[in-house]
Design a protein around this motif. Structure first.
Motif, PDB file in Angstrom:
ATOM      1  N   UNK A  72       0.823  -1.209   0.000  1.00  0.00           N
ATOM      2  CA  UNK A  72       0.000   0.000   0.000  1.00  0.00           C
ATOM      3  C   UNK A  72       0.856   1.259   0.000  1.00  0.00           C
ATOM      4  N   UNK A  73       2.001   1.222   0.674  1.00  0.00           N
ATOM      5  CA  UNK A  73       2.872   2.386   0.713  1.00  0.00           C
ATOM      6  C   UNK A  73       3.398   2.715  -0.691  1.00  0.00           C
ATOM      7  N   UNK A  74       3.654   1.685  -1.475  1.00  0.00           N
ATOM      8  CA  UNK A  74       4.119   1.904  -2.850  1.00  0.00           C
ATOM      9  C   UNK A  74       3.017   2.516  -3.698  1.00  0.00           C
ATOM     10  N   UNK A  75       1.794   2.059  -3.507  1.00  0.00           N
ATOM     11  CA  UNK A  75       0.668   2.643  -4.233  1.00  0.00           C
ATOM     12  C   UNK A  75       0.471   4.100  -3.833  1.00  0.00           C
ATOM     13  N   UNK A  76       0.586   4.389  -2.541  1.00  0.00           N
ATOM     14  CA  UNK A  76       0.454   5.777  -2.069  1.00  0.00           C
ATOM     15  C   UNK A  76       1.563   6.663  -2.635  1.00  0.00           C
ATOM     16  N   UNK A  77       2.782   6.158  -2.684  1.00  0.00           N
ATOM     17  CA  UNK A  77       3.894   6.929  -3.238  1.00  0.00           C
ATOM     18  C   UNK A  77       3.661   7.220  -4.716  1.00  0.00           C
ATOM     19  N   UNK A  78       3.119   6.251  -5.433  1.00  0.00           N
ATOM     20  CA  UNK A  78       2.818   6.443  -6.857  1.00  0.00           C
ATOM     21  C   UNK A  78       1.744   7.515  -7.034  1.00  0.00           C
ATOM     22  N   UNK A  79       0.693   7.458  -6.218  1.00  0.00           N
ATOM     23  CA  UNK A  79      -0.377   8.459  -6.317  1.00  0.00           C
ATOM     24  C   UNK A  79       0.133   9.848  -5.959  1.00  0.00           C
ATOM     25  N   UNK A  80       0.999   9.940  -4.959  1.00  0.00           N
ATOM     26  CA  UNK A  80       1.571  11.237  -4.584  1.00  0.00           C
ATOM     27  C   UNK A  80       2.445  11.773  -5.708  1.00  0.00           C
ATOM     28  N   UNK A  81       3.167  10.892  -6.390  1.00  0.00           N
ATOM     29  CA  UNK A  81       4.010  11.299  -7.518  1.00  0.00           C
ATOM     30  C   UNK A  81       3.151  11.810  -8.675  1.00  0.00           C
ATOM     31  N   UNK A  82       1.981  11.209  -8.900  1.00  0.00           N
ATOM     32  CA  UNK A  82       1.099  11.612 -10.000  1.00  0.00           C
ATOM     33  C   UNK A  82       0.419  12.947  -9.747  1.00  0.00           C
ATOM     34  N   UNK A  83       0.186  13.310  -8.487  1.00  0.00           N
ATOM     35  CA  UNK A  83      -0.530  14.545  -8.189  1.00  0.00           C
ATOM     36  C   UNK A  83       0.180  15.774  -8.746  1.00  0.00           C
ATOM     37  N   UNK A  84       1.492  15.786  -8.721  1.00  0.00           N
ATOM     38  CA  UNK A  84       2.237  16.939  -9.202  1.00  0.00           C
ATOM     39  C   UNK A  84       2.625  16.856 -10.661  1.00  0.00           C
ATOM     40  N   UNK A  85       2.157  15.857 -11.392  1.00  0.00           N
ATOM     41  CA  UNK A  85       2.546  15.662 -12.785  1.00  0.00           C
ATOM     42  C   UNK A  85       1.358  15.929 -13.695  1.00  0.00           C
TER      43      UNK A  85
END
Length: 96
Positions: A72-85
């Motif tokens: 889940x932490x990896x999924x959250x990190x991916x979503x956080x990375x997408x927010x600024x892109x």
């Protein structure tokens, strides 16, 4: 006009009626499908596999150490990375 009548089946279902799916194949088919999907995502670094895993500390583009699972932490990190892109940098991003 006549009303439909209910049909009642009494007794056990005969053993000659085949089941809809063979015994023991559902899990194997699903496992193979999921393995193939994860391998494709990993190979092209899509989705959660585009960022390193903070739980098991594997780099981007590698499977998590937990078999058939993405932390889940990896999924959250991916979503956080997408927010600024925005969309254009995603489409024009260089291949790593």
């Amino acid at each position: 006009m006549s009303t439909p009548t209910a049909v009642r089946i009494t007794g056990p279902i005969p053993a000659s009626v085949p089941s809809r799916k063979p015994e023991g194949t559902g899990g194997a088919i699903l496992d193979a499908t999921l393995d193939g999907i994860y391998e494709t995502l990993r190979l092209y670094r899509h989705g959660a596999f585009s960022v390193p895993c903070p739980s098991c500390h594997v780099p981007a583009g590698e499977l998590c150490r937990a078999r058939r699972s993405v932390h889940n932490e990896r999924r959250r990190a991916h979503r956080a990375h997408l927010e600024g892109t925005t969309l254009v940098p995603l489409l024009a991003a260089p291949v790593r």
